[in-house]
Scaffold this active site. Sequence first.
Site, mmCIF file in Angstrom:
data_model
loop_
_atom_site.group_PDB
_atom_site.id
_atom_site.type_symbol
_atom_site.label_atom_id
_atom_site.label_comp_id
_atom_site.label_asym_id
_atom_site.label_seq_id
_atom_site.Cartn_x
_atom_site.Cartn_y
_atom_site.Cartn_z
ATOM 1 N N THR A 1 7.117 -2.581 -3.424
ATOM 2 C CA THR A 1 5.997 -2.551 -1.834
ATOM 3 C C THR A 1 6.080 -4.289 -0.832
ATOM 4 O OG1 THR A 1 4.780 -1.270 -3.170
ATOM 5 C CG2 THR A 1 3.720 -1.965 -0.772
ATOM 6 N N ARG A 29 4.400 11.337 -7.436
ATOM 7 C CA ARG A 29 3.508 10.969 -7.291
ATOM 8 C C ARG A 29 3.293 10.346 -5.976
ATOM 9 N NH1 ARG A 29 2.527 5.102 -7.011
ATOM 10 N NH2 ARG A 29 1.799 4.450 -8.387
ATOM 11 N N GLY A 31 1.593 7.033 -3.911
ATOM 12 C CA GLY A 31 0.693 5.945 -3.729
ATOM 13 C C GLY A 31 0.059 5.456 -3.077
ATOM 14 N N ASP A 32 -0.067 4.760 -3.092
ATOM 15 C CA ASP A 32 -1.475 3.631 -2.233
ATOM 16 C C ASP A 32 -0.811 3.326 -0.830
ATOM 17 O OD1 ASP A 32 -0.019 1.440 -3.912
ATOM 18 O OD2 ASP A 32 -1.863 0.230 -2.237
ATOM 19 N N THR A 52 -0.843 -4.173 -2.823
ATOM 20 C CA THR A 52 0.273 -3.980 -3.677
ATOM 21 C C THR A 52 -0.603 -3.864 -4.590
ATOM 22 O OG1 THR A 52 2.338 -4.925 -4.384
ATOM 23 C CG2 THR A 52 1.053 -6.478 -3.374
ATOM 24 N N GLY A 53 0.707 -3.458 -5.557
ATOM 25 C CA GLY A 53 0.438 -3.557 -7.709
ATOM 26 C C GLY A 53 0.273 -1.615 -7.631
ATOM 27 N N GLY A 55 -1.149 1.618 -7.616
ATOM 28 C CA GLY A 55 -1.254 2.041 -6.443
ATOM 29 C C GLY A 55 -2.205 2.581 -7.469
#
Lengths: 131, 167
Positions: A1, A29, A31-32, A52-53, A55
């Site tokens: 990310t 899927r 993510g954030d 980030t990380g 999600g």
Amino acid sequence: TVGAVALDQDGNLASTTSTGGTPGKAAGRIGDSCLIGAGCYADNATCAISGTGDGELLMKGLTGYSIAMMIDIRNMPIQEAAEQVIKNNKWEGDIGIIGIDGDGELAIYFNSQRMHRAWVDKYGKSEVHIY
Amino acid sequence: SKIALAIHGGAGPDNEFIRANKKQYKDSLQRIANTGYRMLKKGEPAISVVRSVVSMLEDDPLFNAGRGSALNKDGDIEMDAAIMNGADLSAGGVALVTRARNPILLADQVRRHSSHLLLAGVGADNFAVQQHIPTVDCGYFVTEEQRRAWVENAIKQDHDPYAKSGG
């Protein structure tokens, strides 16, 4: 990310986040990074945040918007707001954020082993770190 | 008038590839952050600066976005991105994108030329063509490092189906 936050000469804030997602994720899927309020948020009245990380945690916790609300409702400085939201998140896992407010104050915080990050602050001073 | 900028290249567990490429990572982050700061000093608006620097990060195969994206369980590319302007609260996002060379540019098209907030999958890929955003064959995004990580992950999962999927 990857992500960026910026404050320009007119006092405007902006945020961007982009990702290939979690390695080995299930097809479909999401993510954030693409969800406004989770991995990407900007409002001149509060802050710009790129996350980030893991999600799923930023999505469940609405991390970007939560930090903005801590600034708005509790009048918290951005670094403290970021630390509060990440430390108090209800789930186990990695979260990292970069943020900036209308005064040019930066917030850089992560609970993982590393976060690739670089900045140039309002005094023109630049830094780059991984761990 | 104050200006400032911060960028990131992802957070998570440390690994051998990161340790072996520390200098390249730092040089790339420093170069891109300085480029963004110079744009701000010239009076560019924050929204175009953050869009530009993230598309530079997407072009750098070291980072998990754009070229260098992680592969999903099936070995495919599915990218997500978003952009938001604090000045007018306009925003746009794309998810499960497979063709746009720079997903962040596509997200910005959603922000500026769509009444929606988020477009996903085939609709997002078609929107890239409609908006004349540069598109590439999805092989462009796959790097040796991500391919290697995928094989490693697949073997691990094969042997241990309950192994937590990457990330």
